[in-house]
Design a protein around this motif. Structure first.
Motif, mmCIF file in Angstrom:
data_model
loop_
_atom_site.group_PDB
_atom_site.id
_atom_site.type_symbol
_atom_site.label_atom_id
_atom_site.label_comp_id
_atom_site.label_asym_id
_atom_site.label_seq_id
_atom_site.Cartn_x
_atom_site.Cartn_y
_atom_site.Cartn_z
ATOM 1 N N GLY A 159 -93.759 30.389 61.370
ATOM 2 C CA GLY A 159 -94.284 31.486 60.703
ATOM 3 C C GLY A 159 -95.861 32.540 61.412
ATOM 4 O O GLY A 159 -95.971 33.529 60.858
ATOM 5 N N LEU A 160 -96.336 31.535 61.493
ATOM 6 C CA LEU A 160 -97.944 32.158 62.497
ATOM 7 C C LEU A 160 -97.589 32.824 63.450
ATOM 8 O O LEU A 160 -96.952 33.600 63.360
ATOM 9 C CB LEU A 160 -98.960 31.174 62.199
ATOM 10 C CG LEU A 160 -98.762 29.991 61.279
ATOM 11 C CD1 LEU A 160 -100.478 29.330 61.509
ATOM 12 C CD2 LEU A 160 -99.370 31.035 59.828
ATOM 13 N N SER A 198 -94.899 35.619 68.397
ATOM 14 C CA SER A 198 -94.359 36.483 67.742
ATOM 15 C C SER A 198 -94.430 37.871 67.541
ATOM 16 O O SER A 198 -95.266 39.023 68.337
ATOM 17 C CB SER A 198 -95.374 35.629 66.100
ATOM 18 O OG SER A 198 -96.547 36.260 65.978
ATOM 19 N N ASP A 199 -93.460 38.192 66.419
ATOM 20 C CA ASP A 199 -93.338 40.035 66.276
ATOM 21 C C ASP A 199 -94.629 40.728 66.312
ATOM 22 O O ASP A 199 -95.157 40.148 65.098
ATOM 23 C CB ASP A 199 -92.765 40.452 65.000
ATOM 24 C CG ASP A 199 -90.909 40.464 65.814
ATOM 25 O OD1 ASP A 199 -90.923 39.811 67.382
ATOM 26 O OD2 ASP A 199 -90.286 40.087 64.902
ATOM 27 N N GLY A 200 -95.217 41.607 67.395
ATOM 28 C CA GLY A 200 -96.619 42.513 66.487
ATOM 29 C C GLY A 200 -97.841 41.642 66.671
ATOM 30 O O GLY A 200 -99.033 41.973 66.020
ATOM 31 N N ALA A 201 -97.591 40.362 66.840
ATOM 32 C CA ALA A 201 -98.660 39.529 66.975
ATOM 33 C C ALA A 201 -100.075 40.387 67.588
ATOM 34 O O ALA A 201 -101.565 40.305 67.336
ATOM 35 C CB ALA A 201 -98.633 37.715 68.046
ATOM 36 N N ALA A 239 -104.707 27.078 52.585
ATOM 37 C CA ALA A 239 -105.067 27.798 53.455
ATOM 38 C C ALA A 239 -104.741 28.888 54.136
ATOM 39 O O ALA A 239 -103.950 29.221 54.593
ATOM 40 C CB ALA A 239 -105.843 27.053 54.670
ATOM 41 N N ASP A 240 -105.594 29.723 54.241
ATOM 42 C CA ASP A 240 -105.789 30.938 54.847
ATOM 43 C C ASP A 240 -105.057 30.649 56.106
ATOM 44 O O ASP A 240 -105.515 30.149 56.779
ATOM 45 C CB ASP A 240 -106.934 31.815 54.839
ATOM 46 C CG ASP A 240 -107.450 32.269 53.364
ATOM 47 O OD1 ASP A 240 -106.976 32.963 53.153
ATOM 48 O OD2 ASP A 240 -108.858 32.345 53.201
ATOM 49 N N ALA A 241 -104.459 31.770 56.867
ATOM 50 C CA ALA A 241 -103.678 31.948 58.307
ATOM 51 C C ALA A 241 -104.889 32.525 59.084
ATOM 52 O O ALA A 241 -105.653 33.690 58.305
ATOM 53 C CB ALA A 241 -102.648 32.209 58.260
ATOM 54 N N PRO A 242 -105.397 32.366 60.183
ATOM 55 C CA PRO A 242 -106.018 33.174 60.973
ATOM 56 C C PRO A 242 -104.635 34.405 61.729
ATOM 57 O O PRO A 242 -104.363 34.089 61.332
ATOM 58 C CB PRO A 242 -106.082 32.142 62.506
ATOM 59 C CG PRO A 242 -104.450 31.047 62.121
ATOM 60 C CD PRO A 242 -104.398 30.941 60.902
ATOM 61 N N SER A 243 -106.432 35.306 61.705
ATOM 62 C CA SER A 243 -105.152 36.380 62.365
ATOM 63 C C SER A 243 -103.906 36.425 63.047
ATOM 64 O O SER A 243 -103.448 37.486 62.905
ATOM 65 C CB SER A 243 -106.232 36.945 62.369
ATOM 66 O OG SER A 243 -107.585 37.712 61.416
#
Length: 211
Positions: free
Chosen positions: A180-181, A50-53, A153-157
């Motif tokens: 979208g993560l 994903s962009d910038g992952a 819930a929070d998404a992982p970094s």
């Protein structure tokens, strides 16, 4: 960190085999480590970012993110690099696993259901970056984490999703792709503990260099 001459020569040969990839520097480093670990330059078209992952992962690692793996094998492959670079904490999902698989589920999925709320809350309370999650073997754990995020819930970094196999694996990767993560993903049936470890080890090296 000085590289062994054999590693340096291996990377030189890998670059020659791959040719121009069109990837950015961080993404290229991840690809090279995957090819080095697998011996398979054919992974290039399967590897998706994903962009910038990768930049996000480096930022999270320098921000104290825990690295959560789905298997002891992956944790063992990451721990030495983590110790040599940033001293990142490496945790294994199976530390939260029940002794027996719940009816209609798996030990890995049950472990993710327990582990993610605990680890994400700990990161929030300490001010650390949210964990990086590595899934190389358990598509049910990947699906369960996606369920939690979808529920708020929070998404992982960053989620490195490379489960290997045939049952549930392509489906879990397609769902990850659509989520979208922030993610690094290996399409199809290929993957495994060695590959998720190789990906995060490349990012640990990059994070140390940037730190």
């Amino acid at each position: 960190m000085a590289d062994h001459p054999i590693f340096t020569e291996s990377i030189r040969r890998i670059r020659a085999l791959l040719g121009e990839t069109g990837l950015g520097p961080l993404e290229q480093q991840v690809l090279e480590r995957l090819v080095h670990s697998s011996g398979d330059p054919g992974l290039r078209p399967l590897l998706q970012f994903s962009d910038g992952a990768c930049a996000r992962a480096v930022q999270a690692l320098t921000g104290g993110a825990v690295i959560l793996t789905d298997t002891a094998m992956a944790a063992a492959a990451v721990a030495p690099m983590a110790a040599r670079t940033l001293g990142s904490e490496v945790r294994c999902l199976l530390d939260w696993a029940p002794a027996l698989s719940p009816q209609g589920s798996t030990r890995s999925a049950a472990a993710m259901q327990r582990a993610w709320p605990e680890l994400s809350a700990a990161a929030r309370s300490s001010g650390s970056a949210l964990p990086l999650v590595l899934v190389g073997s358990a598509p049910t754990a990947l699906e369960q984490l996606l369920d939690q995020v979808q529920a708020g819930a929070d998404a992982p970094s960053v989620l490195i999703g490379m489960p290997v196999g045939f049952v549930g694996v392509p489906e879990s990767k397609r769902r990850l792709a659509a989520s979208g993560l922030a993610q690094i993903r290996l399409e199809g049936t290929r993957g495994g503990a060695g590959l998720v470890a190789a990906a995060v080890n490349a990012l640990l090296r990059a994070a140390q260099a940037a730190n």
